[in-house]
Structure formats: structure tokens, C-alpha cells
Scaffold this motif. Sequence first.
Motif, short mmCIF file in Angstrom:
data_model
loop_
_atom_site.label_atom_id
_atom_site.label_comp_id
_atom_site.label_asym_id
_atom_site.label_seq_id
_atom_site.Cartn_x
_atom_site.Cartn_y
_atom_site.Cartn_z
N THR A 174 -3.40 16.10 5.47
CA THR A 174 -4.75 15.89 4.98
C THR A 174 -4.70 15.77 3.46
N GLY A 175 -5.87 15.76 2.83
CA GLY A 175 -5.89 15.57 1.39
C GLY A 175 -5.87 14.09 1.04
N SER A 176 -4.89 13.69 0.23
CA SER A 176 -4.83 12.31 -0.28
C SER A 176 -6.17 11.95 -0.91
N ILE A 177 -6.67 12.86 -1.73
CA ILE A 177 -7.99 12.70 -2.34
C ILE A 177 -7.89 11.74 -3.50
N GLY A 178 -8.48 10.57 -3.34
CA GLY A 178 -8.40 9.57 -4.39
C GLY A 178 -8.84 8.21 -3.89
N VAL A 179 -8.73 7.22 -4.75
CA VAL A 179 -9.19 5.88 -4.44
C VAL A 179 -8.27 4.87 -5.12
N PHE A 180 -8.10 3.72 -4.50
CA PHE A 180 -7.34 2.65 -5.14
C PHE A 180 -7.93 1.30 -4.77
N ILE A 181 -7.62 0.32 -5.60
CA ILE A 181 -7.98 -1.07 -5.34
C ILE A 181 -6.68 -1.87 -5.32
N PRO A 182 -6.31 -2.46 -4.19
CA PRO A 182 -5.06 -3.22 -4.12
C PRO A 182 -5.23 -4.62 -4.70
N LEU A 183 -4.35 -5.00 -5.60
CA LEU A 183 -4.39 -6.33 -6.21
C LEU A 183 -3.01 -6.96 -6.10
N LEU A 184 -2.94 -8.12 -5.48
CA LEU A 184 -1.69 -8.86 -5.42
C LEU A 184 -1.49 -9.65 -6.71
N ASN A 185 -0.23 -9.94 -7.04
CA ASN A 185 0.05 -10.73 -8.23
C ASN A 185 1.18 -11.71 -7.95
N PHE A 186 0.85 -13.00 -8.05
CA PHE A 186 1.83 -14.06 -7.80
C PHE A 186 2.22 -14.77 -9.10
N SER A 187 1.93 -14.17 -10.25
CA SER A 187 2.09 -14.89 -11.52
C SER A 187 3.54 -15.30 -11.77
N GLU A 188 4.50 -14.42 -11.46
CA GLU A 188 5.91 -14.76 -11.68
C GLU A 188 6.34 -15.89 -10.76
N ALA A 253 -7.07 17.17 -6.46
CA ALA A 253 -7.30 15.77 -6.09
C ALA A 253 -6.47 14.82 -6.92
N ASP A 254 -5.14 14.96 -6.84
CA ASP A 254 -4.26 14.04 -7.57
C ASP A 254 -3.65 12.99 -6.64
N GLY A 255 -4.18 12.88 -5.44
CA GLY A 255 -3.71 11.87 -4.51
C GLY A 255 -2.69 12.34 -3.51
N ARG A 256 -2.13 13.53 -3.71
CA ARG A 256 -1.08 14.01 -2.80
C ARG A 256 -1.68 14.42 -1.45
N VAL A 257 -0.82 14.44 -0.42
CA VAL A 257 -1.24 14.96 0.88
C VAL A 257 -0.81 16.41 0.98
N TYR A 258 -1.54 17.15 1.83
CA TYR A 258 -1.23 18.55 2.08
C TYR A 258 -1.03 18.76 3.57
N SER A 259 -0.19 19.72 3.90
CA SER A 259 -0.09 20.13 5.31
C SER A 259 -1.32 20.96 5.65
N GLY A 260 -1.53 21.17 6.93
CA GLY A 260 -2.65 22.00 7.33
C GLY A 260 -2.57 23.40 6.75
N ILE A 261 -1.37 23.95 6.74
CA ILE A 261 -1.17 25.30 6.19
C ILE A 261 -1.54 25.33 4.72
N GLN A 262 -1.07 24.33 3.96
CA GLN A 262 -1.39 24.28 2.54
C GLN A 262 -2.89 24.09 2.31
N ALA A 263 -3.50 23.21 3.11
CA ALA A 263 -4.93 22.94 2.95
C ALA A 263 -5.77 24.17 3.23
N GLU A 264 -5.37 24.97 4.22
CA GLU A 264 -6.11 26.19 4.53
C GLU A 264 -5.97 27.20 3.39
N ARG A 265 -4.80 27.29 2.82
CA ARG A 265 -4.57 28.22 1.72
C ARG A 265 -5.35 27.81 0.47
N LEU A 266 -5.52 26.50 0.28
CA LEU A 266 -6.21 26.00 -0.91
C LEU A 266 -7.73 25.91 -0.74
N GLY A 267 -8.23 26.19 0.46
CA GLY A 267 -9.66 26.14 0.70
C GLY A 267 -10.20 24.78 1.08
#
Length: 340
Positions: A174-188, A253-267
Motif C-alpha cells: 500500500t502507500g505509493s502516495i503521489g502523482v505523476f504525468i507520463p510524457l513520451l519523448n521521441f526528440s532524439e 508521502a514520498d511515493g514509496r510503497v509500504y507493507s501492511g505491517i509497516q502501514a499499520e505501524r505508521l498509522g
Amino acid sequence: MDQSNAGSPPHRPRRRRWPWVVGGLAALVILALAALGIALALLGGAAGTATPTTYDEEYVSGAGTQKIAVIPVEGTIASADSSLAGPVPIATPEGLRDALRQAREDESVRAVVLAVNSPGGGVTASDLMHDAIQDFRRATDKPVVVSMGDVAASGGYYISTAADRIVANETTLTGSIGVFIPLLNFSEASKKYGVKQIYIKSGRFKAMGNPWNELTEDERRIFQSIVDQYYGEFVEVIVEGRDLPEKRVRELADGRVYSGIQAERLGLVDRLGNLDTAVRVARDLAGVDEARVVRYVQSPGLLDLFLARLEQPEPESLQLLRAANLDLEAKPYYLYLPGA
């Protein structure tokens, strides 16, 4: 010996053709009704008048007249395609609202358990599902408990924060708190092969993010401001739903995932356990000693089966794009995507 019929051909019994005629007519009627059903369904979807989906109830456990409704939210979260006929998946805002409507209107349903097994998905779809859960709780006072499966990350966690309680397995990601926008780049590649895309545009930023040009610093700042806005909204729902200080949420909320055990300990979740644990929590919150647990499931109708038979197989090239996550649109995602 009678020679009167000598030399005449032997008598053949007359073949009965009416079964074939009746069968052919029946087949034509069935095809006509199927075509009419498809046309009406498509017209209804185009007009926005599609009827809400009604889900079958699959017995899980327990007994009694009162019920705990288990609503599975599985797969990537996305808005339903209104141009398609048939029931919509529950991992869409439309499907979840239909399921919650059914639980709201059923007086015997005393609580809801959302069985979430999702890596998240689109920002808008996740937010609409979060709102649907909050609306249900305000309108009914029926408790909502989340039971996390293998994965309940990013948008899967976002919608979970709207529940009264969250139960995770020890091995849940769980976790993975964050957001991203995927952008492809074919310039090269465009420089190497001499291919480029020309845009006739009304403003300097109208075609920003197009894959044929390098992203400028001004364009990057604009995209980053959008990401920061949606990230702030993610943090806010956790602050409100989990009653945690904003500073603490931003640390987690730095984007990392947590295990259930870690998530329970962190609230981030309330307790560890499986679906049975979540059902017991829901039953306690609802104040009932005994209840029958039912799971909302979709049973495809004849029209859905007919449409599935007509559906063309996905091209192999598109399958490869999906496997490489290159089919994501250039829009914000609350999505757990390793390597993003």
C-alpha cells in the motif's frame, strides 16, 4: 405377382422441411432482438440514460436477515466508457456508485466492506470514487470498512481513506502516495531519422508535452505545478481520513510503497487481518451480533456475451505497449507503477 408398378422408381418418403423453416425463423428473431438490444444500449449510453447496474449477491458466510455487503474494487481505477453497452466494472466511479446505491437502498444491508485490490489509476476517477464513498456514509450512516488485498496503492489507497476503518493483510503493498504525468519523448529519434511533427497552435504552450520536442523548463514548471496541486489533494484526504498531521503525512508521502505491517505501524491503516477480520470490524461498527455476508458480483447477460463474442482480439503491438506502460495518456495518475 402384380406387374403394374414394374419399372417405376421406388417411393421415397416426403422430407419434412418445416423444422428447418421454424429453426431458421427463430434464429433470425434472436439475431434481430440482439441487434435491437445492442442499438438501444448504445443509444442509451450515448444519451447518458443507461440504467444503473444491479449486482447479484453471492453468499460468503454467516446467517440471519441482516447483511454485510462486500463490494470488490479490483484492477486499475478508470472512468467507464459510456459508449459501450453492458454493466460497468466496480473499479470505476460509475460502477462503485451503482453498487453503493444498491447497498443504500437495501435496508437489510447494515455495513459495507470494500475489498480493494488495485494499484490505483486516474486522478479524476479516484477522486470521484472517494467522493462516492463519503456520500454513501453521509447519506446512510452505514459504516464502510476497507479490506486490502495484494495491492491497495496510490489511487487504491486514496479511495480507502474515505472509509471508517482500513484493514490490511501483512503482505499488502500500500502507500505509493503521489502523482505523476507520463510524457513520451521521441526528440532524439526524430533527429536521427529526420521526422518531426509540426503544430499550428494558438499559444506557445498549446502543444506542450508533445513527444517530438524536448520539454522546455517553462513547460516542465507548468506540469510540475499540476502535479504539486494533485499531490496536495492526496495529502489532504489522508490528513482528513486518517487524522494525521500534514507534516507527518508529507514525510510518509514520498511515493514509496509500504507493507501492511509497516502501514499499520505508521498509522496508514487501522489493523492487520483478512476479509473475515474486516467483516468483524464492520459488524461491530454496525452494532449487529449476526449477519449474512454477501459479495456483489456481475453476471453477464446475453447481450454482454454476444458483444464479447463480437469483440476483436487486441493487436499484439498494443499488448506490447501495455506491457511497457507506454499506453498511458499524458494525464495525472494516482497509480502505483514500479519505476515511475
